[in-house]
Design an enzyme around this catalytic site. Structure first.
Site, PDB file in Angstrom:
ATOM      1  CB  SER A 302      49.899  33.194  50.111  1.00 53.97           C
ATOM      2  OG  SER A 302      49.579  32.512  49.031  1.00 53.97           O
ATOM      3  CB  ALA A 305      44.453  34.740  51.429  1.00 48.27           C
ATOM      4  CG  ASP A 703      34.195  54.937  57.772  1.00 47.16           C
ATOM      5  OD1 ASP A 703      35.028  54.820  58.299  1.00 47.16           O
ATOM      6  OD2 ASP A 703      33.646  55.928  57.024  1.00 47.16           O
ATOM      7  CD  GLU A 742      37.545  50.530  64.998  1.00 44.94           C
ATOM      8  OE1 GLU A 742      38.081  51.284  65.043  1.00 44.94           O
ATOM      9  OE2 GLU A 742      37.895  49.365  65.402  1.00 44.94           O
ATOM     10  CB  CYS A1166      43.882  41.986  31.970  1.00 50.69           C
ATOM     11  SG  CYS A1166      44.745  42.005  33.594  1.00 50.69           S
ATOM     12  CG  HIS A1287      40.209  44.446  34.028  1.00 50.07           C
ATOM     13  ND1 HIS A1287      40.122  43.167  33.540  1.00 50.07           N
ATOM     14  CD2 HIS A1287      41.432  44.599  34.896  1.00 50.07           C
ATOM     15  CE1 HIS A1287      41.024  42.520  33.973  1.00 50.07           C
ATOM     16  NE2 HIS A1287      42.024  43.212  34.551  1.00 50.07           N
ATOM     17  CD  GLU A1289      36.971  42.963  32.028  1.00 53.14           C
ATOM     18  OE1 GLU A1289      37.794  42.240  32.392  1.00 53.14           O
ATOM     19  OE2 GLU A1289      37.340  43.970  31.443  1.00 53.14           O
TER      20      GLU A1289
END
Length: 1322
Positions: A302, A305, A703, A742, A1166, A1287, A1289
């Site tokens: 966490s 990120a 991909d 790749e 939401c 959602h 929007e």
């Protein structure tokens, strides 16, 4: 101190699973129950309204008598820490006028059959709690010690003779040269260092922060090398500087994008506006967070990120994170319910999380931060790899790779930071200091398992993405001021905490600074100066702003409820002075003043607590800046290549094709990644043009990812990942070339304009201190930095290294070592001119066609290091992993392939595209068949002894679908690019539910479609059963594996291109709509845009604006309550937001009056839906509405689902009844729970989830939250107020939809919802 008992903490299936795990060790143990336990500290001198607290927390005072033979155990946040939940809930309660000093939540577990054996059993303790983040307590009295505050820990002075001892004790990871350097410098200064100075130096000069190995000089095999590693990377930029605007100079690289317009609220008026079209730019960054994820997977991933998101935000003078990517490399999963013959038993490091635990928790942590912050995660990779080299040496990822990256938007005028001037104010923006993440930079730079367990824990951080969202709103506001942006320069706070960030900020401008420790916001008055200065508490930034801008900056922070503190000033003398009681200019005390802007907001935005200064020694830090940054010893590495690898070669002639196919598809690296994808929001922001999921059956096989540059453009950005690390055990240079190759073959699914416009981030991992691995790293860097990338005209303007990828521990009387391969993860980014021209692996059903393989190996078909070899590894001393290593032999071949794909796309010859990688052409073909619910006949025209190399080699390449009518044109184009020898027809689609391998009309192997799909889906199914509701996992598997399942089948009852609002828009009158948000809301921009497109005037309204009286709801014809995570959803989704309204009389009356007016409308989406449902008592005609609780799966669900619009009074859905529409879903609490069956029957349902046959969806994931009859949207009796969990929007344009029918035009059907509102207003 108050203790309250809350609701049940675990659902029935989680309780049963928990009890089953306990009983594997102590069979007689039973769980009576598990409840939330709240510990509350009241502010001194205040009286608490207990009835209000019970109502808000849905808790009660503890009064029951203990049951006979029942033992209670309390799992609480680790003693001495503050949990993220505590921070968010304390703020929520302050917003509800509750005089709470602090609140914490734990779990009380009541157990029957508890014995002395259970109490001392480590296996039981492991099941009950995580010692890295939790404490297991035995009584309520022990629980109350959670809030005990020890005496402040003192500053230490370290004698120079004791530096070696301090190095070990404090976990500084200093080298002998660095210790000598410090002795010399402090001798010159004629004093001894403080512990703060040593820790600061260690963090600033750690391998993690200073990249000493990448900047080192080298001797390899007794030969001096001409370049450092970093010089070789920089060579790519020197060769191809075009399209790069900033490289190696900031928190992220900045590259050129297509011209675009920004849509954002005016920073003064709050009115949303389209700004002028400007030259485009976007920043790119990819980080790793390996060590913290190995120790505590959820918070480690966490905060990984979160740290990368802050890097993007802190680029230049302010950027806006836009889309993310993530990735994981781990050792064998060893899922108990899914054993594999190649996952042989071995010793594991007891101090590190297992690979399975990492993959159960780490992806959830990464996804949770992205979700709550509000950034879509659109791309990723996952590798499980392990190879036994001897009884005590394993090549694997016990220390995992946790990759976190992304791209963001930045205005060109803000790319370059400004130099700080003497007198500029140093700001700490964001959350308070806590004793967490101490020494993370140094800890991540050493071999895992060689430090103490206490130091491992100290280096783990904790996350609060909702706080980071508030910080980003402040940054966005400053950036929107354009040339008046008050931010001159800033950095995110990461490794080393303030001790690294503030000196970096000052050093960039060649100034010094004076910092007052007492000004640093802190939630822990016991922190020593070292802990306060060096902790890595997350969600913080350090900024430099000029003093005249301080007042305006304070007002911005106050509106966003974002804590900040002016902690010091820049000085002309390049000296860093940090301590208590330093003299700062009076102007810096703005946080203590009650300005008119702050006075109205004091109750909701309290000034952050600061340490009360006890009697302390003199300055904790008093150092010339060059001690930190100037003359530390430079590393020289003298190394040699290890002996060539001796892995045996796989004899494929002895394999069975049928079983080999199943094994390859079941390998976690190849198998379905749904369990990693559906937990992450992929539509937030409204700028997604290609996410992982493709087609009507929604499988994660894209991909690459694509985002849009703006809300009205088709131009945007594409990004893709390349990673082939296991090959480095055979040839590290080849592995690096394959990673770059790749990334390019993945990126070719997007309409890439030129290879020179492609920019790479290179993330390097290696066990650099293991003999010979550093030499192999050098080979890999040289292969792409000096050779391949310049040959392709591709540059690498950004990257990161993590060079302590080994783990060592004692067990069974031996020293065990686990070393990762030299690992390179390439992330490729490029602007694209038209996102509509993308290709996916989805095969076209209606067209007679063939599948062509373009194989860039020139027929070599090398099997070394392949998944085929890995799945046939057994208990042999050395598995058959060897043989020739796949490679990109000539860059020209890749150039020709790139040109071929562009020309074929431009000529309209390609229907589908999928790259070849792990699992070879067989896996790629199966994935295309799975995505499309088609069968395949795979052709093998060469000799049968070459069958396995043909199907399972993992050389670079791609498979394309070409219509029969275009066969000749495509073949001519292949010949034109010189690739005829590299290209062959490999398969053709069929409608039969089977996949066959054919040779000269003979069937060599045949599988049913479901058999292969089951193998491919097995890892997702097994992990979902362990992690989520197992019933949901079973239901999804059954639907996914059904070949005849209809998938998404949209139908329309109206024309989306017909604009019912146009007659009213043409009048020039634009009624005002309040785009309402609370702290933590993140979906307001796209909501504003949809109302704007429908003819409204959208205005940004923060709840603080209503609380302070700056605006009133009477000014607006409508309000839109937006999606996100208000208050982090800590007491249930939307409840905190609703509580802030219900517990304030004036605000409650204002909302009630608005809802009552028959000429007003409201839309809740939401989180806004969840909030409005909690206000149903004041909304006319909403008395039968449900509340929304945890999804049946007990997981955040991000899906594209099929909705039916039901005939209802809703003004928003007028004329849409009967339509069946795909829609983005992203929430964790969407289960509609009605108070009574009568309420469910009487409620005005407006939207429901359906299956492809048009029936109400009752099974997961077609009904992603489990609501009865698929209910997901409701309206009032008169239809003015509508709430819905999905959602609309986020998808006003068809380009935003994950999939839709080809015949749909520019406008997606959901735009009609907003146009209907404009038509209703008139």
């Amino acid at each position: 101190m108050i203790v309250l008992k809350g609701a049940s903490a675990l659902s029935p299936f989680r309780l049963a699973r928990f009890e089953s795990r306990l009983q594997t060790t102590v069979p007689e143990l039973r769980i009576v129950g598990a409840w939330h336990c709240y510990l509350i500290q009241i502010k001194s001198g205040h009286t608490l309204d207990m009835s209000a607290l019970h109502r808000i927390l849905q808790a009660e005072s503890v009064s029951e008598l203990p049951q006979k033979h029942v033992v209670s155990r309390y799992v609480m946040p680790r003693l001495g820490t503050h949990s993220p939940w505590s921070s968010k809930t304390t703020e929520l309660l302050h917003g509800a006028d509750q005089p709470i000093a602090r609140i914490e939540r734990g779990t009380r577990i009541d157990l029957l059959g508890w014995s002395a054996n259970a109490a001392t059993c480590p296996a039981i303790a492991k099941q009950l709690y995580d010692p890295m983040t939790q404490s297991l307590l035995e009584s309520e009295d022990e629980v109350k010690t959670l809030f005990n505050v020890p005496e402040p820990r003192p500053l230490e002075r370290i004698a120079l003779i004791d530096l070696e001892h301090a190095n070990t004790r404090l976990g500084l990871a200093l080298t002998a040269d660095e210790i000598d350097y410090l002795r010399t410098r402090y001798t010159e200064l004629n004093r001894v260092p403080s512990d703060v100075e040593l820790m600061m130096f260690a963090q600033a000069n750690s391998e993690h922060c200073r990249h000493k190995i990448f900047n080192a000089t080298w001797t390899i095999d007794d030969k001096e090398q001409p370049y450092s590693l970093f010089q070789m990377i920089k060579h790519t930029h020197q060769h191809t500087p075009q399209y790069t605007l900033s490289a190696y100079a900031d928190n992220a690289a900045v590259i050129e994008g297509h011209p675009t317009t920004r849509y954002r609220p005016d920073p003064i008026t709050g009115e949303y506006r389209h700004e002028a079209v400007l030259p485009g730019a976007f920043q790119i960054k990819v980080e790793t967070h390996n060590h913290p994820t190995a120790i505590a997977p959820f918070p480690g991933a966490s905060t990984g990120a979160g740290g990368e998101i802050r890097d993007e935000g802190a680029t230049g003078r302010g950027g806006k994170p836009k889309a993310g990517l993530s990735g994981f490399s781990v050792s064998h999963l060893r899922i108990p319910t899914l054993p594999h013959p190649w996952e042989t038993p071995r010793a594991l490091n007891p101090r590190m999380a297992s690979a399975l635990d990492i993959m159960l928790e780490g992806p959830l942590g990464s996804a949770a931060f992205n979700n709550e912050f509000g950034r879509p995660n659109l791309l990723g990779y996952f590798r499980s790899f392990e190879l036994s080299a001897s009884k005590t040496l394993t090549r694997a990822y016990d220390k995992p790779i946790m990759l976190a990256g992304g791209l963001g938007a930045i205005d060109r005028i803000h790319i370059k930071k400004l130099r700080l001037q003497p007198g500029d104010v140093i700001i700490v923006l964001g959350g308070p200091a806590m004793l967490i993440g101490l020494g993370g930079g140094a800890a991540s730079s050493v071999t895992s398992g060689t430090s103490t367990e206490a130091l491992d824990f100290a280096s783990v951080q904790r996350d609060n993405p909702e706080m980071q969202r508030r910080c980003q709103e402040v940054i966005d506001h400053c950036v929107a001021l354009g040339t008046n942006n008050p931010i001159r320069s800033f950095h995110d706070v990461g490794a080393g905490g303030l001790s690294n960030a503030i000196p970096e900020l000052l050093h960039d401008s060649e100034v010094g600074g004076v910092i007052d420790l007492a000004k640093i916001p802190s939630d822990d008055p016991s922190l020593s100066p070292l802990e306060l200065w060096c902790n890595e508490s997350q969600e913080r930034y350090v900024l430099g702003i000029s003093a005249p801008h301080l007042q305006a900056f304070a007002a911005i922070c106050s509106r966003e409820r974002c804590p900040f503190a002016a902690v010091g000033v820049a000085t002309a003398t390049e000296q860093l002075i940090v301590g208590y009681g330093v003299t700062l200019p009076a102007a810096l005390h703005v946080t203590e003043q009650q300005t008119p802007q702050r006075a109205n907001r004091t109750e909701t935005s309290p000034t952050p607590n600061t340490l009360v200064s006890p009697v302390r020694e003199a300055f904790a830090i008093d150092l010339p800046m060059d001690v930190l940054f100037g003359k530390a010893p430079k590393m020289h590495r003298n190394t040699a290549h290890p002996p060539p690898p001796q892995w045996p070669t796989l004899d494929s002639t002895q394999l069975d094709l049928h079983h080999a196919g199943l094994r390859v598809l079941a390998h976690p690296t190849v198998a379905a990644k749904n369990f990693l994808v559906t937990i992450g929001d992929r539509s937030i922001g409204g700028l997604t043009a290609r996410e992982q999921m493709i087609g009507p059956w929604q499988l994660p096989l894209a991909d690459c990812a694509i985002t849009l540059a703006g809300f009205s453009s088709y131009a945007g950005e594409a990004f893709a990942i390349g990673e082939r690390a296991p090959l480095a055990l055979l040839n590290s240079a080849a592995a690096a070339r394959m990673a770059v190759g790749e990334a390019i073959t993945n990126l070719c699914a997007a309409p890439v304009e030129s290879l020179s416009m492609v920019k790479l981030s290179a993330n390097w991992m290696a066990a650099a201190e293991y003999p010979g691995e550093d030499a192999l790293l050098y080979d890999a860097v040289k292969a792409i930095g000096i050779e391949l990338c310049p040959a392709l005209d591709i540059s690498i303007p950004v990257g990161k290294d993590s060079l302590s990828m080994q783990s060592r521990w004692q067990g069974d009387g031996a020293t065990h070592t686990c070393i990762s391969p030299v690992s390179l993860v390439i992330s490729a980014f490029t602007p694209v001119a038209d996102a509509r021209r993308q290709l996916t692996p989805l095969l076209h059903h209606q067209t007679n066609s063939e599948l062509w393989l373009i194989a860039l190996d020139g027929g070599k078909q090398r099997l070394g290091g392949s998944v085929l070899a890995q799945v046939h590894a057994d208990s042999a001393a050395l598995p058959a992993f060897g043989g020739e290593c796949p490679d990109l032999d000539t860059p020209e071949t890749l150039r020709a392939f790139f040109a071929l794909m562009n020309d074929a796309r431009n000529a309209g010859l390609l229907l589908a595209y999928h790259d070849r990688s792990d699992g070879g052409a067989f896996a790629a073909l199966c994935e295309m068949a799975f995505a499309s619910h088609l069968g395949l006949d795979i052709t093998c025209d060469n000799r049968t002894e070459h069958l396995f190399p043909h199907l399972f080699n993992e050389e670079l390449g791609a498979i394309v679908q070409v219509a029969d009518e275009h066969r000749t044109a495509f073949a001519d184009l292949v010949e034109h690019h010189g690739l005829t020898a590299y290209t062959q027809r490999i398969a053709h689609p069929t409608t039969a539910p089977s996949i066959r391998v054919m040779h000269n009309d003979q069937c060599l192997a045949q599988w049913t479609w479901e058999t292969l799909f089951d193998a491919w889906w097995s890892v997702t199914h097994a992990i979902q059963r362990l992690r989520d509701n197992p019933e949901c996992a079973d239901e999804e598997r059954e639907i996914a594996r059904t070949f005849t399942a209809p998938g998404l089948k949209p139908t329309l009852s109206f024309d989306p291109a017909a604009d019912v609002a146009m007659p009213f828009i043409s009048t020039g009158i634009r009624p005002k709509v309040a785009i309402l948000r609370e702290q933590g809301i993140n979906g307001h921009i796209e909501m504003a845009l949809c109302f704007e497109r429908a003819g409204f005037h959208s205005v940004d309204i923060h709840m603080n604006d209503l609380i302070t009286g700056r605006v009133h709801l009477d000014e607006f014809v409508g309000l839109a309550a937006c999606g996100g995570f208000s208050y982090g959803d800590v007491l249930g989704a939307g409840r905190g937001w609703a509580t802030s309204i219900l517990e304030r009389t004036a605000l409650r009356d204002q909302f009630a009056a608005f809802f009552t007016r028959t000429d007003r409308f409201a839309l809740g989406v939401c989180n806004g839906c969840q909030m409005l449902s909690q206000l149903k008592s004041m909304i006319p005609g909403a008395e039968h509405w449900p509340r929304f609780v945890r999804n049946r799966s007990e997981q955040f669900e991000a899906r594209t689902a099929l909705l039916e619009v039901i005939q209802s009074p809703s003004i928003f859905l007028s004329g849409m009844a009967g339509s069946r529409l795909p829609v983005a879903v992203a929430h964790g609490e969407g289960y509609a729970m009605f108070d009574t069956p009568a309420d469910q029957a009487a409620a005005h349902v407006a939207l429901r989830y359906i299956n492809g046959h048009g029936q109400a969806a009752t099974h997961y994931p077609l009904n992603p939250n489990g609501s009865p009859n698929g209910i997901t949207g409701l309206t009032t009796t008169d239809g003015r107020i509508t709430i819905l969990m999905p959602h609309p929007e986020r998808t006003p344009r068809t380009i935003n939809l994950s999939w839709c029918p080809n015949e749909w035009g520019e406008d997606a059907p959901w735009l009609r919802l907003f146009r209907n509102a404009r038509a209703w207003v008139g």
